[in-house]
Design a protein around this motif. Sequence first.
Motif, PDB file in Angstrom:
ATOM      1  N   SER A  26       0.614  -0.775   0.088  1.00  0.00           N
ATOM      2  CA  SER A  26       0.018  -0.046   0.010  1.00  0.00           C
ATOM      3  C   SER A  26       0.960   1.429   0.176  1.00  0.00           C
ATOM      4  N   LEU A  27      -0.012   2.370  -1.161  1.00  0.00           N
ATOM      5  CA  LEU A  27       1.163   3.851  -0.413  1.00  0.00           C
ATOM      6  C   LEU A  27       1.127   4.173   0.953  1.00  0.00           C
ATOM      7  N   ASP A  28       0.640   3.627   2.202  1.00  0.00           N
ATOM      8  CA  ASP A  28       0.865   3.718   2.870  1.00  0.00           C
ATOM      9  C   ASP A  28       2.213   3.582   4.151  1.00  0.00           C
ATOM     10  N   ALA A  29       1.919   2.230   3.601  1.00  0.00           N
ATOM     11  CA  ALA A  29       2.904   0.911   3.915  1.00  0.00           C
ATOM     12  C   ALA A  29       3.980   1.727   3.272  1.00  0.00           C
ATOM     13  N   ALA A  30       4.419   1.723   1.977  1.00  0.00           N
ATOM     14  CA  ALA A  30       5.176   2.630   1.597  1.00  0.00           C
ATOM     15  C   ALA A  30       6.137   3.660   1.994  1.00  0.00           C
ATOM     16  N   LEU A  31       4.813   4.789   2.231  1.00  0.00           N
ATOM     17  CA  LEU A  31       4.978   5.728   3.032  1.00  0.00           C
ATOM     18  C   LEU A  31       6.150   5.890   4.142  1.00  0.00           C
ATOM     19  N   ASN A  32       5.418   4.889   5.508  1.00  0.00           N
ATOM     20  CA  ASN A  32       6.519   5.115   6.444  1.00  0.00           C
ATOM     21  C   ASN A  32       7.343   4.485   5.858  1.00  0.00           C
ATOM     22  N   PHE A  33       8.050   3.124   5.650  1.00  0.00           N
ATOM     23  CA  PHE A  33       8.823   2.656   4.758  1.00  0.00           C
ATOM     24  C   PHE A  33      10.122   3.848   4.431  1.00  0.00           C
ATOM     25  N   PHE A  34       9.602   4.401   3.115  1.00  0.00           N
ATOM     26  CA  PHE A  34      10.710   5.578   2.985  1.00  0.00           C
ATOM     27  C   PHE A  34      10.798   6.523   3.849  1.00  0.00           C
ATOM     28  N   TYR A  35      10.136   6.838   4.891  1.00  0.00           N
ATOM     29  CA  TYR A  35      10.080   7.678   5.275  1.00  0.00           C
ATOM     30  C   TYR A  35      11.733   7.247   7.005  1.00  0.00           C
ATOM     31  N   HIS A  36      11.360   6.483   6.758  1.00  0.00           N
ATOM     32  CA  HIS A  36      12.421   5.786   8.380  1.00  0.00           C
ATOM     33  C   HIS A  36      13.893   5.218   7.251  1.00  0.00           C
ATOM     34  N   SER A  37      13.664   5.391   5.680  1.00  0.00           N
ATOM     35  CA  SER A  37      14.744   4.743   5.212  1.00  0.00           C
ATOM     36  C   SER A  37      15.796   5.623   5.030  1.00  0.00           C
ATOM     37  N   GLU A  38      17.205   4.679   4.693  1.00  0.00           N
ATOM     38  CA  GLU A  38      18.064   5.555   4.365  1.00  0.00           C
ATOM     39  C   GLU A  38      18.399   6.575   2.924  1.00  0.00           C
ATOM     40  N   VAL A  39      17.494   5.495   2.640  1.00  0.00           N
ATOM     41  CA  VAL A  39      17.478   6.671   1.163  1.00  0.00           C
ATOM     42  C   VAL A  39      16.665   8.324   1.837  1.00  0.00           C
ATOM     43  N   TYR A  40      15.957   7.922   2.147  1.00  0.00           N
ATOM     44  CA  TYR A  40      14.614   9.740   2.428  1.00  0.00           C
ATOM     45  C   TYR A  40      16.791  10.385   3.546  1.00  0.00           C
ATOM     46  N   GLN A  41      16.837   9.814   4.521  1.00  0.00           N
ATOM     47  CA  GLN A  41      18.081  10.026   4.798  1.00  0.00           C
ATOM     48  C   GLN A  41      19.042  11.078   4.185  1.00  0.00           C
ATOM     49  N   LEU A  42      19.109   9.798   3.237  1.00  0.00           N
ATOM     50  CA  LEU A  42      20.217  10.714   2.338  1.00  0.00           C
ATOM     51  C   LEU A  42      20.136  11.862   1.157  1.00  0.00           C
ATOM     52  N   MET A  43      18.973  11.418   0.274  1.00  0.00           N
ATOM     53  CA  MET A  43      18.355  12.017  -0.534  1.00  0.00           C
ATOM     54  C   MET A  43      17.705  14.158   0.596  1.00  0.00           C
ATOM     55  N   ARG A  44      17.045  13.813   2.313  1.00  0.00           N
ATOM     56  CA  ARG A  44      17.098  15.311   2.980  1.00  0.00           C
ATOM     57  C   ARG A  44      18.506  15.703   2.368  1.00  0.00           C
ATOM     58  N   ASP A  45      19.130  15.465   3.276  1.00  0.00           N
ATOM     59  CA  ASP A  45      20.430  15.917   3.250  1.00  0.00           C
ATOM     60  C   ASP A  45      21.220  16.743   2.745  1.00  0.00           C
ATOM     61  N   GLY A  46      20.737  15.898   1.109  1.00  0.00           N
ATOM     62  CA  GLY A  46      21.862  16.718  -0.124  1.00  0.00           C
ATOM     63  C   GLY A  46      22.948  15.705  -0.219  1.00  0.00           C
ATOM     64  N   VAL A  47      22.521  14.681   0.352  1.00  0.00           N
ATOM     65  CA  VAL A  47      24.051  13.763   0.588  1.00  0.00           C
ATOM     66  C   VAL A  47      24.106  12.654  -0.914  1.00  0.00           C
ATOM     67  N   SER A  48      25.805  13.151  -1.727  1.00  0.00           N
ATOM     68  CA  SER A  48      25.845  13.180  -3.150  1.00  0.00           C
ATOM     69  C   SER A  48      24.507  13.160  -4.196  1.00  0.00           C
ATOM     70  N   ASP A  49      24.521  14.443  -2.890  1.00  0.00           N
ATOM     71  CA  ASP A  49      23.569  14.870  -4.600  1.00  0.00           C
ATOM     72  C   ASP A  49      22.338  13.250  -4.388  1.00  0.00           C
ATOM     73  N   MET A  50      22.030  13.196  -4.252  1.00  0.00           N
ATOM     74  CA  MET A  50      20.905  11.966  -4.310  1.00  0.00           C
ATOM     75  C   MET A  50      19.452  12.111  -4.775  1.00  0.00           C
ATOM     76  N   HIS A  51      19.196  13.690  -4.453  1.00  0.00           N
ATOM     77  CA  HIS A  51      18.333  14.071  -4.571  1.00  0.00           C
ATOM     78  C   HIS A  51      17.601  14.915  -6.184  1.00  0.00           C
ATOM     79  N   CYS A  52      19.059  14.289  -6.840  1.00  0.00           N
ATOM     80  CA  CYS A  52      19.606  14.697  -8.280  1.00  0.00           C
ATOM     81  C   CYS A  52      19.560  13.591  -9.502  1.00  0.00           C
ATOM     82  N   MET A  53      19.184  12.466  -8.610  1.00  0.00           N
ATOM     83  CA  MET A  53      19.364  10.780  -9.181  1.00  0.00           C
ATOM     84  C   MET A  53      17.568  10.748  -9.991  1.00  0.00           C
TER      85      MET A  53
END
Length: 70
Positions: A26-53
């Motif tokens: 479900s989108l709820d489950a995906a959202l919950n996992f995303f906001y607790h993931s390392e991917v989110y943290q890297l994107m949020r913090d701009g590490v290695s320009d992850m948000h540009c991928m």
Amino acid sequence: MNANPILLQKKYARVIERFSQREHISLDAALNFFYHSEVYQLMRDGVSDMHCMSDEYLADELEEEYNAVK
């Protein structure tokens, strides 16, 4: 590099939707996992320009992280 907050939110939404479809969760489950993931943290913090991928790349990374903890 800092991304525009509105554009970043839209990117999150696209990645979460793609991840949800791939994992058949479900989108709820995906959202919950995303906001607790390392991917989110890297994107949020701009590490290695992850948000540009690409959305596809970020969904791949998220899926890999998800399957590692599954």
